[in-house]
Design a protein around this motif. Sequence first.
Motif, PDB file in Angstrom:
ATOM      1  N   PRO A 221       0.835  -1.203   0.000  1.00  0.00           N
ATOM      2  CA  PRO A 221       0.000   0.000   0.000  1.00  0.00           C
ATOM      3  C   PRO A 221       0.869   1.252   0.000  1.00  0.00           C
ATOM      4  CG  PRO A 221      -0.737  -1.565   1.663  1.00  0.00           C
ATOM      5  CD  PRO A 221       0.579  -2.061   1.171  1.00  0.00           C
ATOM      6  N   PRO A 222       0.356   2.371  -0.503  1.00  0.00           N
ATOM      7  CA  PRO A 222       1.120   3.626  -0.497  1.00  0.00           C
ATOM      8  C   PRO A 222       1.581   3.979   0.914  1.00  0.00           C
ATOM      9  CG  PRO A 222      -0.875   3.846  -1.808  1.00  0.00           C
ATOM     10  CD  PRO A 222      -0.974   2.530  -1.110  1.00  0.00           C
ATOM     11  N   LYS A 223       2.802   4.491   1.011  1.00  0.00           N
ATOM     12  CA  LYS A 223       3.369   4.811   2.312  1.00  0.00           C
ATOM     13  C   LYS A 223       3.135   6.278   2.666  1.00  0.00           C
ATOM     14  CE  LYS A 223       4.882   0.683   2.678  1.00  0.00           C
ATOM     15  NZ  LYS A 223       4.187  -0.254   3.572  1.00  0.00           N
ATOM     16  N   ASN A 224       2.866   6.513   3.927  1.00  0.00           N
ATOM     17  CA  ASN A 224       2.717   7.861   4.456  1.00  0.00           C
ATOM     18  C   ASN A 224       3.992   8.195   5.215  1.00  0.00           C
ATOM     19  OD1 ASN A 224       2.130  10.168   5.914  1.00  0.00           O
ATOM     20  ND2 ASN A 224       0.015   9.573   6.344  1.00  0.00           N
ATOM     21  N   ALA A 225       4.758   9.152   4.717  1.00  0.00           N
ATOM     22  CA  ALA A 225       6.063   9.462   5.306  1.00  0.00           C
ATOM     23  C   ALA A 225       5.951  10.001   6.724  1.00  0.00           C
ATOM     24  CB  ALA A 225       6.812  10.460   4.429  1.00  0.00           C
ATOM     25  N   THR A 226       4.780  10.478   7.112  1.00  0.00           N
ATOM     26  CA  THR A 226       4.626  10.940   8.490  1.00  0.00           C
ATOM     27  C   THR A 226       4.433   9.769   9.451  1.00  0.00           C
ATOM     28  OG1 THR A 226       2.226  11.192   8.313  1.00  0.00           O
ATOM     29  CG2 THR A 226       3.579  13.088   7.706  1.00  0.00           C
ATOM     30  N   MET A 227       4.135   8.583   8.905  1.00  0.00           N
ATOM     31  CA  MET A 227       3.886   7.406   9.732  1.00  0.00           C
ATOM     32  C   MET A 227       5.010   6.381   9.647  1.00  0.00           C
ATOM     33  SD  MET A 227       0.779   7.843  11.055  1.00  0.00           S
ATOM     34  CE  MET A 227       0.069   6.236  11.389  1.00  0.00           C
ATOM     35  N   THR A 228       5.759   6.414   8.551  1.00  0.00           N
ATOM     36  CA  THR A 228       6.724   5.358   8.269  1.00  0.00           C
ATOM     37  C   THR A 228       8.066   5.944   7.849  1.00  0.00           C
ATOM     38  OG1 THR A 228       4.914   3.949   7.494  1.00  0.00           O
ATOM     39  CG2 THR A 228       7.131   3.278   6.898  1.00  0.00           C
ATOM     40  N   ILE A 229       9.140   5.307   8.281  1.00  0.00           N
ATOM     41  CA  ILE A 229      10.488   5.656   7.839  1.00  0.00           C
ATOM     42  C   ILE A 229      10.942   4.592   6.849  1.00  0.00           C
ATOM     43  CG2 ILE A 229      12.897   5.939   8.539  1.00  0.00           C
ATOM     44  CD1 ILE A 229      11.841   6.755  11.319  1.00  0.00           C
ATOM     45  N   CYS A 230      11.459   5.031   5.717  1.00  0.00           N
ATOM     46  CA  CYS A 230      12.032   4.116   4.733  1.00  0.00           C
ATOM     47  C   CYS A 230      13.550   4.207   4.859  1.00  0.00           C
ATOM     48  CB  CYS A 230      11.581   4.508   3.326  1.00  0.00           C
ATOM     49  SG  CYS A 230      12.260   3.466   2.002  1.00  0.00           S
ATOM     50  N   ALA A 231      14.206   3.073   5.061  1.00  0.00           N
ATOM     51  CA  ALA A 231      15.656   3.091   5.266  1.00  0.00           C
ATOM     52  C   ALA A 231      16.280   1.812   4.733  1.00  0.00           C
ATOM     53  CB  ALA A 231      15.984   3.253   6.749  1.00  0.00           C
ATOM     54  N   GLY A 232      17.505   1.924   4.258  1.00  0.00           N
ATOM     55  CA  GLY A 232      18.203   0.742   3.773  1.00  0.00           C
ATOM     56  C   GLY A 232      19.283   1.097   2.774  1.00  0.00           C
ATOM     57  N   VAL A 233      19.950   0.073   2.290  1.00  0.00           N
ATOM     58  CA  VAL A 233      21.000   0.211   1.282  1.00  0.00           C
ATOM     59  C   VAL A 233      20.440  -0.320  -0.030  1.00  0.00           C
ATOM     60  CG1 VAL A 233      23.324  -0.484   0.614  1.00  0.00           C
ATOM     61  CG2 VAL A 233      22.795  -0.052   3.024  1.00  0.00           C
ATOM     62  N   LEU A 234      20.310   0.536  -1.028  1.00  0.00           N
ATOM     63  CA  LEU A 234      19.643   0.148  -2.274  1.00  0.00           C
ATOM     64  C   LEU A 234      20.395  -0.937  -3.037  1.00  0.00           C
ATOM     65  CD1 LEU A 234      18.347   3.608  -3.550  1.00  0.00           C
ATOM     66  CD2 LEU A 234      17.118   1.837  -2.277  1.00  0.00           C
ATOM     67  N   SER A 235      21.691  -1.049  -2.813  1.00  0.00           N
ATOM     68  CA  SER A 235      22.455  -2.101  -3.484  1.00  0.00           C
ATOM     69  C   SER A 235      22.286  -3.454  -2.797  1.00  0.00           C
ATOM     70  CB  SER A 235      23.939  -1.730  -3.519  1.00  0.00           C
ATOM     71  OG  SER A 235      24.444  -1.553  -2.204  1.00  0.00           O
ATOM     72  N   GLY A 236      21.572  -3.479  -1.663  1.00  0.00           N
ATOM     73  CA  GLY A 236      21.301  -4.727  -0.960  1.00  0.00           C
ATOM     74  C   GLY A 236      22.437  -5.149  -0.045  1.00  0.00           C
ATOM     75  N   GLY A 237      22.240  -6.288   0.606  1.00  0.00           N
ATOM     76  CA  GLY A 237      23.285  -6.869   1.433  1.00  0.00           C
ATOM     77  C   GLY A 237      23.257  -6.476   2.897  1.00  0.00           C
ATOM     78  N   ILE A 238      22.578  -5.392   3.242  1.00  0.00           N
ATOM     79  CA  ILE A 238      22.512  -4.929   4.635  1.00  0.00           C
ATOM     80  C   ILE A 238      21.066  -4.580   4.952  1.00  0.00           C
ATOM     81  CG2 ILE A 238      23.359  -3.262   6.320  1.00  0.00           C
ATOM     82  CD1 ILE A 238      25.734  -2.743   4.482  1.00  0.00           C
ATOM     83  N   ASP A 239      20.520  -5.201   5.997  1.00  0.00           N
ATOM     84  CA  ASP A 239      19.107  -4.973   6.276  1.00  0.00           C
ATOM     85  C   ASP A 239      18.734  -5.614   7.608  1.00  0.00           C
ATOM     86  OD1 ASP A 239      16.507  -4.166   5.894  1.00  0.00           O
ATOM     87  OD2 ASP A 239      16.059  -5.556   4.266  1.00  0.00           O
ATOM     88  N   ALA A 240      17.591  -5.221   8.141  1.00  0.00           N
ATOM     89  CA  ALA A 240      16.971  -5.975   9.228  1.00  0.00           C
ATOM     90  C   ALA A 240      16.273  -7.175   8.601  1.00  0.00           C
ATOM     91  CB  ALA A 240      15.964  -5.101   9.966  1.00  0.00           C
ATOM     92  N   CYS A 241      15.992  -8.198   9.411  1.00  0.00           N
ATOM     93  CA  CYS A 241      15.347  -9.383   8.851  1.00  0.00           C
ATOM     94  C   CYS A 241      14.491 -10.045   9.929  1.00  0.00           C
ATOM     95  CB  CYS A 241      16.411 -10.347   8.315  1.00  0.00           C
ATOM     96  SG  CYS A 241      15.836 -11.386   6.942  1.00  0.00           S
ATOM     97  N   GLN A 242      13.899 -11.202   9.601  1.00  0.00           N
ATOM     98  CA  GLN A 242      13.036 -11.890  10.553  1.00  0.00           C
ATOM     99  C   GLN A 242      13.769 -12.094  11.878  1.00  0.00           C
ATOM    100  OE1 GLN A 242      13.012 -12.810   7.264  1.00  0.00           O
ATOM    101  NE2 GLN A 242      10.949 -12.028   6.927  1.00  0.00           N
ATOM    102  N   GLY A 243      13.077 -11.805  12.955  1.00  0.00           N
ATOM    103  CA  GLY A 243      13.682 -11.883  14.280  1.00  0.00           C
ATOM    104  C   GLY A 243      14.065 -10.521  14.818  1.00  0.00           C
ATOM    105  N   ASN A 244      14.248  -9.549  13.897  1.00  0.00           N
ATOM    106  CA  ASN A 244      14.518  -8.169  14.315  1.00  0.00           C
ATOM    107  C   ASN A 244      13.230  -7.383  14.551  1.00  0.00           C
ATOM    108  OD1 ASN A 244      17.289  -8.245  12.155  1.00  0.00           O
ATOM    109  ND2 ASN A 244      17.457  -7.862  14.339  1.00  0.00           N
ATOM    110  N   SER A 245      12.112  -7.900  14.047  1.00  0.00           N
ATOM    111  CA  SER A 245      10.843  -7.177  14.158  1.00  0.00           C
ATOM    112  C   SER A 245      10.595  -6.701  15.586  1.00  0.00           C
ATOM    113  CB  SER A 245       9.685  -8.077  13.730  1.00  0.00           C
ATOM    114  OG  SER A 245       9.691  -8.281  12.345  1.00  0.00           O
ATOM    115  N   GLY A 246      10.085  -5.485  15.696  1.00  0.00           N
ATOM    116  CA  GLY A 246       9.774  -4.927  17.003  1.00  0.00           C
ATOM    117  C   GLY A 246      10.938  -4.234  17.678  1.00  0.00           C
TER     118      GLY A 246
END
Length: 319
Positions: A221-246
């Motif tokens: 769904p469309p993101k609302n920037a006032t509610m959500t932060i978008c973050a990451g490395v666009l080339s991939g390889g670095i990220d949060a994953c399952q188990g990091n939630s919360g």
Amino acid sequence: MFILIALIYTIYITIVIIGLNSEKDKKNVNHNYDCGISLQTNINYSLGISKTIDGAWPWVASLRQKIPGAEAVHFCGGSIIAPRLVLTAAHCFHNITIPTDPNYTRRIGEVHIGQLGLTEQGQRIAEWIKVIIPEKYLPFRPHDYSYDIALLVLNKDIIDNQHSVICLPSHNIISNIGDYGTIVGWGIHNEIDTETSNYMMQVTIPILDPTIDACNPLILPPKNATMTICAGVLSGGIDACQGNSGGPFTQKFQDRWYNIGIVSHGLGCARNNSPGFYTRISAHLEWLCEKVNHEGEPLSICFNDLSKFKKHVKTNKFQ
């Protein structure tokens, strides 16, 4: 007669004042603690992933589900924001049927803090007695993670001299595009892994422009920037994953660490052009303050800063 009436009135006023002061002390007793102070001053928070060091993140919690006949198993992260309160993600409680009562304890479990290895028992352990989730959170709408925030009320204080709370963002703590944020927890390293990391890891990534295509995938769904932060490395390889939630998405401001976001969702883990999304805590401060005050665990930000923050939000756009 006049003297007697005056004496009674004086005693009454004295009792009222004592009562008011007592209530004031009762309200203030639990938020006279420092926040965001790490026990380590040499934390590496440059871009990338690395093991944490002991005492660096004293507010990071492992949420564990109790299993009959076995040790409690880690399923999500969280952050300590008050002696008896843990902030985490609502979607961590998806696999339990959610009843009408929003305060229903959806999963009996434990909160562990102070351990680096996930197989270790926490140095401090408590159970939660209540899970509070916003009524607007709709867990069964596919891919909709609006209001992905939850508050756990514990059965006892969990902080001490070695385990403190993290700060929440005040009106003048505004994150900008390009700023780095750090995620801490025991999530899996990539989509191929089937088990969470045994060691607490930290991942540092940049905040991205919420208007770019990668932050607005068509499948979500469309993101609302006032509610959500978008973050990451666009080339991939670095990220949060399952188990990091919360778990917390943190930033350092003037020698204090602030929890600006909650690990929420994304498309897979560490894929190219697939950043992660984090619940923006500042968007939920009013809800959060209402709940923590009701639980008798008032936060200083709710007394000193909320009105300023609400005014600031009306006149400034989040980046």
